[in-house]
Design a protein around this motif. Structure first.
Motif: not given
Length: 289
Positions: A93-95, A120-126, A146-155, A186-193
């Protein structure tokens, strides 16, 4: 090609949900130790998630654990306990850049101690603060885990002091910035819920918008949202047919020794060919062709 169209949040303190998460159809599950868990349940939730990863067959889905922020007293135990059962990734969170580097160093030690393959253990920053949006490219670069990033719109909207709306105009810039940075690295971009779990028309519009801005997948907070997300992130029948025609025309042009060719009166260049190859590969992976 790894599918990460959907990432389903599941509260880490709910035994039934943690156990059933693998069969709900999401590409990834996020076992949550942060927002979904009260302060008095942090330790028990951590133990529950650890035991679930050890005993439940999650082989069909990616297992991600959202730990508590590194600024809290819970983060150190989260990293040490959860990493030793080897989840696919930790979500931070809040990386910040420094925090990702610190987590990565801890994981280097744990992987060596446990005999796991390095990295082998990846990281996904929010990305969920103004700082995170402005520095997303550097945050991704901070660790090769880092293999992806999640956008957290609420925070993020809370940090900006603005109202979060269903239309999402207030996060257009953030979505675009995250999507572009992720594509560059070249990592995934994951949209906010989409938080209204009963508004499926609104959900559909939100996914279409996020996809049009370059987001490669979407987080969800309810299993009922998964089919809608998957349907929009799957190539349509017309897209599949067009992609196949492009590749057929390319093969014919190569056989005739042509360097360039046209289809339906339009010149076909490398970006169109690459898009067609991606569409066909994804369609095959999804069993659509």
């Amino acid at each position: 090609m790894k599918l990460r169209r959907t990432m389903l949040f599941m509260p880490g303190n709910n035994p039934a949900m943690v156990q059933d998460a693998a069969i709900l159809g999401s590409d990834s599950i996020i076992l949550d130790l942060e927002d979904a868990v009260s302060l008095t349940e942090k330790d028990s939730a951590r133990i529950l998630v650890r035991e679930a990863i050890k005993t439940v067959d999650y082989s069909e889905v990616e297992v991600v654990v959202r730990i508590n922020p590194l600024t809290t007293e819970f983060a150190t135990e989260d990293i040490d306990v959860i990493s030793r059962v080897k989840p696919d990734a930790l979500m931070i969170p809040k990386a910040t850049e420094e925090e990702l580097q610190e987590v990565s160093r801890r994981l280097d030690l744990i992987e060596a101690e446990e005999g796991f393959e390095n990295k082998s253990i990846k990281l996904i920053p929010i990305v969920e603060t103004a700082y995170g949006v402005e520095n997303v490219y550097n945050i991704i670069k901070a660790s090769d885990r880092v293999t992806a990033v999640l956008l957290g719109a609420e925070d993020l909207t809370s940090d900006l002091g603005i109202k979060r709306t269903k239309e999402g105009n207030e996060i257009l810039f953030a979505r675009n910035r995250v999507a572009v940075a992720c594509r560059a690295m070249r990592v995934d971009s994951i949209d906010t819920p989409f938080t209204d779990t009963n508004d499926f028309e609104g959900l559909k519009k939100d996914i279409i918008l996020a996809k049009s801005l370059g987001m490669t997948g979407k987080a969800s907070i309810n299993p009922r949202q998964i089919d809608t997300i998957h349907s929009i992130y799957a190539p349509t029948e017309s897209e599949i047919i067009h992609a196949q025609r492009v590749l057929d025309a390319m093969e014919q042009a190569e056989a005739e020794g042509k360097g360039v060719f046209s289809l339906d009166g339009k010149m076909v260049d490398a970006p169109i060919i690459n898009r067609a190859k991606t569409t066909v590969a994804l369609s095959r992976q999804l069993g659509l062709i």
